[in-house]
Design a protein around this motif. Structure first.
Motif, PDB file in Angstrom:
ATOM      1  N   ARG A 284    -137.703  17.032  -1.751  1.00  0.00           N
ATOM      2  CA  ARG A 284    -138.923  17.818  -1.591  1.00  0.00           C
ATOM      3  C   ARG A 284    -138.789  18.763  -0.396  1.00  0.00           C
ATOM      4  O   ARG A 284    -138.207  18.410   0.621  1.00  0.00           O
ATOM      5  N   VAL A 285    -139.311  19.969  -0.547  1.00  0.00           N
ATOM      6  CA  VAL A 285    -139.273  20.968   0.525  1.00  0.00           C
ATOM      7  C   VAL A 285    -140.643  21.037   1.174  1.00  0.00           C
ATOM      8  O   VAL A 285    -141.651  21.300   0.511  1.00  0.00           O
ATOM      9  N   ASP A 286    -140.678  20.797   2.463  1.00  0.00           N
ATOM     10  CA  ASP A 286    -141.925  20.883   3.214  1.00  0.00           C
ATOM     11  C   ASP A 286    -142.266  22.358   3.438  1.00  0.00           C
ATOM     12  O   ASP A 286    -141.517  23.073   4.123  1.00  0.00           O
ATOM     13  N   PRO A 287    -143.363  22.833   2.879  1.00  0.00           N
ATOM     14  CA  PRO A 287    -143.706  24.263   3.048  1.00  0.00           C
ATOM     15  C   PRO A 287    -143.804  24.683   4.511  1.00  0.00           C
ATOM     16  O   PRO A 287    -143.548  25.848   4.837  1.00  0.00           O
ATOM     17  N   ALA A 288    -144.152  23.746   5.381  1.00  0.00           N
ATOM     18  CA  ALA A 288    -144.311  24.092   6.796  1.00  0.00           C
ATOM     19  C   ALA A 288    -142.996  24.527   7.434  1.00  0.00           C
ATOM     20  O   ALA A 288    -142.999  25.267   8.429  1.00  0.00           O
ATOM     21  N   ARG A 289    -141.867  24.089   6.861  1.00  0.00           N
ATOM     22  CA  ARG A 289    -140.581  24.494   7.427  1.00  0.00           C
ATOM     23  C   ARG A 289    -140.355  25.996   7.274  1.00  0.00           C
ATOM     24  O   ARG A 289    -139.571  26.597   8.018  1.00  0.00           O
ATOM     25  N   GLY A 290    -141.033  26.600   6.325  1.00  0.00           N
ATOM     26  CA  GLY A 290    -140.885  28.027   6.122  1.00  0.00           C
ATOM     27  C   GLY A 290    -141.325  28.854   7.314  1.00  0.00           C
ATOM     28  O   GLY A 290    -140.835  29.969   7.526  1.00  0.00           O
ATOM     29  N   GLU A 291    -142.260  28.300   8.105  1.00  0.00           N
ATOM     30  CA  GLU A 291    -142.720  29.040   9.273  1.00  0.00           C
ATOM     31  C   GLU A 291    -141.583  29.305  10.248  1.00  0.00           C
ATOM     32  O   GLU A 291    -141.560  30.331  10.928  1.00  0.00           O
ATOM     33  N   ARG A 292    -140.627  28.379  10.331  1.00  0.00           N
ATOM     34  CA  ARG A 292    -139.486  28.567  11.225  1.00  0.00           C
ATOM     35  C   ARG A 292    -138.512  29.610  10.687  1.00  0.00           C
ATOM     36  O   ARG A 292    -137.704  30.161  11.439  1.00  0.00           O
ATOM     37  N   PHE A 293    -138.549  29.833   9.375  1.00  0.00           N
ATOM     38  CA  PHE A 293    -137.637  30.791   8.767  1.00  0.00           C
ATOM     39  C   PHE A 293    -137.977  32.228   9.142  1.00  0.00           C
ATOM     40  O   PHE A 293    -137.077  33.064   9.263  1.00  0.00           O
ATOM     41  N   TYR A 294    -139.276  32.508   9.280  1.00  0.00           N
ATOM     42  CA  TYR A 294    -139.687  33.900   9.483  1.00  0.00           C
ATOM     43  C   TYR A 294    -139.000  34.532  10.686  1.00  0.00           C
ATOM     44  O   TYR A 294    -138.461  35.651  10.592  1.00  0.00           O
ATOM     45  N   ALA A 295    -139.005  33.843  11.810  1.00  0.00           N
ATOM     46  CA  ALA A 295    -138.420  34.418  13.027  1.00  0.00           C
ATOM     47  C   ALA A 295    -136.924  34.648  12.854  1.00  0.00           C
ATOM     48  O   ALA A 295    -136.384  35.673  13.318  1.00  0.00           O
ATOM     49  N   GLN A 296    -136.231  33.711  12.179  1.00  0.00           N
ATOM     50  CA  GLN A 296    -134.793  33.857  11.985  1.00  0.00           C
ATOM     51  C   GLN A 296    -134.470  35.020  11.046  1.00  0.00           C
ATOM     52  O   GLN A 296    -133.572  35.817  11.313  1.00  0.00           O
ATOM     53  N   ILE A 297    -135.207  35.113   9.955  1.00  0.00           N
ATOM     54  CA  ILE A 297    -134.947  36.173   8.973  1.00  0.00           C
ATOM     55  C   ILE A 297    -135.273  37.547   9.550  1.00  0.00           C
ATOM     56  O   ILE A 297    -134.565  38.529   9.319  1.00  0.00           O
ATOM     57  N   ARG A 298    -136.357  37.617  10.332  1.00  0.00           N
ATOM     58  CA  ARG A 298    -136.784  38.923  10.862  1.00  0.00           C
ATOM     59  C   ARG A 298    -135.811  39.475  11.896  1.00  0.00           C
ATOM     60  O   ARG A 298    -135.897  40.654  12.250  1.00  0.00           O
ATOM     61  N   LYS A 299    -134.881  38.656  12.350  1.00  0.00           N
ATOM     62  CA  LYS A 299    -133.850  39.200  13.232  1.00  0.00           C
ATOM     63  C   LYS A 299    -132.981  40.209  12.492  1.00  0.00           C
ATOM     64  O   LYS A 299    -132.493  41.169  13.098  1.00  0.00           O
ATOM     65  N   TYR A 300    -132.780  39.994  11.170  1.00  0.00           N
ATOM     66  CA  TYR A 300    -131.990  40.960  10.396  1.00  0.00           C
ATOM     67  C   TYR A 300    -132.806  41.697   9.329  1.00  0.00           C
ATOM     68  O   TYR A 300    -132.363  42.709   8.799  1.00  0.00           O
ATOM     69  N   TRP A 301    -134.000  41.189   9.019  1.00  0.00           N
ATOM     70  CA  TRP A 301    -134.906  41.905   8.096  1.00  0.00           C
ATOM     71  C   TRP A 301    -136.296  41.954   8.749  1.00  0.00           C
ATOM     72  O   TRP A 301    -137.155  41.143   8.455  1.00  0.00           O
ATOM     73  N   PRO A 302    -136.503  42.886   9.644  1.00  0.00           N
ATOM     74  CA  PRO A 302    -137.760  42.930  10.408  1.00  0.00           C
ATOM     75  C   PRO A 302    -139.000  43.119   9.543  1.00  0.00           C
ATOM     76  O   PRO A 302    -140.099  42.732   9.946  1.00  0.00           O
ATOM     77  N   GLU A 303    -138.844  43.699   8.367  1.00  0.00           N
ATOM     78  CA  GLU A 303    -139.998  44.015   7.530  1.00  0.00           C
ATOM     79  C   GLU A 303    -140.371  42.903   6.562  1.00  0.00           C
ATOM     80  O   GLU A 303    -141.169  43.133   5.638  1.00  0.00           O
ATOM     81  N   LEU A 304    -139.821  41.716   6.745  1.00  0.00           N
ATOM     82  CA  LEU A 304    -140.211  40.595   5.882  1.00  0.00           C
ATOM     83  C   LEU A 304    -141.726  40.409   5.968  1.00  0.00           C
ATOM     84  O   LEU A 304    -142.278  40.166   7.047  1.00  0.00           O
ATOM     85  N   PRO A 305    -142.436  40.509   4.843  1.00  0.00           N
ATOM     86  CA  PRO A 305    -143.903  40.428   4.901  1.00  0.00           C
ATOM     87  C   PRO A 305    -144.399  39.029   5.260  1.00  0.00           C
ATOM     88  O   PRO A 305    -143.785  38.020   4.891  1.00  0.00           O
ATOM     89  N   ASP A 306    -145.504  38.975   5.964  1.00  0.00           N
ATOM     90  CA  ASP A 306    -146.162  37.698   6.234  1.00  0.00           C
ATOM     91  C   ASP A 306    -146.534  37.018   4.918  1.00  0.00           C
ATOM     92  O   ASP A 306    -146.962  37.671   3.959  1.00  0.00           O
ATOM     93  N   GLY A 307    -146.369  35.701   4.880  1.00  0.00           N
ATOM     94  CA  GLY A 307    -146.806  34.924   3.728  1.00  0.00           C
ATOM     95  C   GLY A 307    -145.970  35.084   2.476  1.00  0.00           C
ATOM     96  O   GLY A 307    -146.372  34.631   1.403  1.00  0.00           O
ATOM     97  N   SER A 308    -144.796  35.707   2.597  1.00  0.00           N
ATOM     98  CA  SER A 308    -144.004  35.993   1.394  1.00  0.00           C
ATOM     99  C   SER A 308    -143.028  34.882   1.033  1.00  0.00           C
ATOM    100  O   SER A 308    -142.515  34.854  -0.092  1.00  0.00           O
ATOM    101  N   LEU A 309    -142.755  33.947   1.949  1.00  0.00           N
ATOM    102  CA  LEU A 309    -141.786  32.887   1.664  1.00  0.00           C
ATOM    103  C   LEU A 309    -142.443  31.743   0.901  1.00  0.00           C
ATOM    104  O   LEU A 309    -143.538  31.299   1.240  1.00  0.00           O
ATOM    105  N   GLN A 310    -141.727  31.270  -0.114  1.00  0.00           N
ATOM    106  CA  GLN A 310    -142.204  30.166  -0.943  1.00  0.00           C
ATOM    107  C   GLN A 310    -141.130  29.097  -1.020  1.00  0.00           C
ATOM    108  O   GLN A 310    -139.948  29.422  -1.135  1.00  0.00           O
ATOM    109  N   PRO A 311    -141.502  27.805  -0.956  1.00  0.00           N
ATOM    110  CA  PRO A 311    -140.495  26.751  -1.109  1.00  0.00           C
ATOM    111  C   PRO A 311    -139.747  26.907  -2.427  1.00  0.00           C
ATOM    112  O   PRO A 311    -140.360  27.138  -3.476  1.00  0.00           O
ATOM    113  N   ALA A 312    -138.433  26.808  -2.386  1.00  0.00           N
ATOM    114  CA  ALA A 312    -137.620  26.968  -3.597  1.00  0.00           C
ATOM    115  C   ALA A 312    -136.997  25.637  -4.008  1.00  0.00           C
ATOM    116  O   ALA A 312    -137.394  25.031  -4.992  1.00  0.00           O
ATOM    117  N   TYR A 313    -136.045  25.155  -3.247  1.00  0.00           N
ATOM    118  CA  TYR A 313    -135.370  23.892  -3.562  1.00  0.00           C
ATOM    119  C   TYR A 313    -134.629  23.432  -2.321  1.00  0.00           C
ATOM    120  O   TYR A 313    -134.593  24.132  -1.298  1.00  0.00           O
TER     121      TYR A 313
END
Length: 380
Positions: A284-313
């Motif tokens: 199971r993927v804890d949706p809350a872990r996605g919050e930590r992803f935003y800062a890491q991804i925005r280092k190389y994709w600054p325009e990642l929209p808020d609320g756009s990440l969804q648990p996948a697998y």
């Protein structure tokens, strides 16, 4: 008691690749899988990347089999019309402090036989991927993606074409090592019916269960059992299509390659994996872990929209190293190590196991059947 030339424990990509090779050499091969389908664990719960062989220590099994296996896999995929794409990858420094790491990565890649990496300026990288932020990058043109399920089905089909048999819902409960053979006690998980199989060759490709399987063999020296740790990697997808055509990897972090952007063959982006040490097989993927992803991804994709990440697998990697330790190499044990003729144990086969699978299979086939050649007319 049934007698076969070879038992393959585990129908993941490694087990299926080995089965294909041994069956092509004319060995009576039985693939035993505890689950109700092939490739349900590590082999399908990953990024489906064909790795170039960039990061692994020079001379390691990971480096050796990844570089050889990459070309074998591209060739096999082309010959068999498997869905795949040599899309390329950018390894990016997102600030100047990371740029020396790119030089180190490139030097290591060259030492391992990967000589096609190109150094790109920020402008050159952004010309390829306009949405990307970086200060410098490495372009790996040999990196690609593949449909791992199609690959495993094709490997199974090749093995079965040469007489191999697959037994699903079949768990190896225990075994005993006798003179010249290994006797396995198995159980049908749907009926609890037990039966014995004797074989002169056992390939332990049980993945997350490989250490436990080896430990259940009466007569196997426990000194050769490594400590296995579970590293869970969570993936998130993005709503809609991300504006990238290549894989994007940040400079690696301890325990993994960072929160990278990979693409499936439909162009949908996935982010991950992270590193979550665990003691249980909980996907199971804890949706809350996605919050930590935003800062890491925005280092190389600054325009990642808020609320756009969804648990996948998620997937769980069978690691032989723990938190804060250097990554371990593959462990491929055979008689030269443990003294048991015909027994091969695969321990810690994590990334780049998918990429390495055909090269590993060829290596093991030489160990277990050195006197046999590939059957005439068999697809290689």
């Amino acid at each position: 008691m049934e007698q076969v030339d070879c038992v393959i424990a585990g129908a993941g990509v490694i087990g299926l690749a080995v089965a294909r090779h041994l069956a092509a050499k004319g060995l009576d091969t039985l693939i035993v899988e505890a689950a109700d389908a092939i490739g349900t664990e590590t082999s399908s719960r990953n990024s489906e990347v064909i790795h170039a062989g960039i990061y692994y220590p020079q001379g390691s099994l990971k480096a050796r089999f990844c570089v050889a296996g990459r070309e074998m896999l591209y060739r096999y995929s082309t010959e068999r019309s498997l869905p795949h794409r040599r899309c390329g990858k950018l390894i990016v420094a997102t600030d100047e402090a990371q740029e020396p790491a790119l030089a180190t990565i490139r030097a290591n890649a060259v030492a391992c036989g990967v000589g096609d990496l190109r150094v790109l300026s920020a402008a050159e990288a952004q010309a390829l991927e306009p949405a990307l932020h970086c200060t410098k990058a490495l372009l790996s043109p040999s990196t690609g993606i593949i449909d791992s399920h199609a690959l495993m089905l094709t490997l199974l089909g090749d093995a079965e074409e040469n007489g191999a048999m697959l037994s699903l819902n079949t768990r190896i409960v225990s075994g005993r090592i006798e003179a010249g053979r290994i006797v396995l006690q198995t159980m049908d998980t749907t009926s609890d019916e037990g039966f014995e199989i004797a074989t002169s060759r056992l390939v332990n490709a049980a993945g997350l269960g490989a250490v436990a399987l080896a430990g259940s063999l009466d007569g196997f020296d426990r000194r050769f059992l490594p400590t296995l740790r579970y590293a869970k990697g969570n993936y998130f997808s993005v709503a809609g299509r991300a504006p990238f055509s290549r894989l994007i990897y940040p400079v690696p972090e301890p325990g993994g390659l960072g929160v990278h952007l990979t693409l499936d063959l439909g162009g949908i982006a996935r982010f991950g994996p992270d590193v979550e040490w665990t003691d249980t097989l909980d996907y199971r993927v804890d949706p809350a872990r996605g919050e930590r992803f935003y800062a890491q991804i925005r280092k190389y994709w600054p325009e990642l929209p808020d609320g756009s990440l969804q648990p996948a697998y998620s997937g769980i990697r069978p690691k032989l190293s723990g938190p804060g330790e250097a990554n371990s190499d593959f462990v491929i044990q055979h008689a030269a190590t443990h003294g048991i003729a015909g027994l091969v144990n695969f321990f810690g086969i994590e990334s780049p196991g998918l990429t390495s699978s055909l090269a590993i299979a060829e290596h093991v086939a030489r160990i277990l059947a050195p006197e046999r050649s590939i059957t005439t007319g068999t697809r290689r």
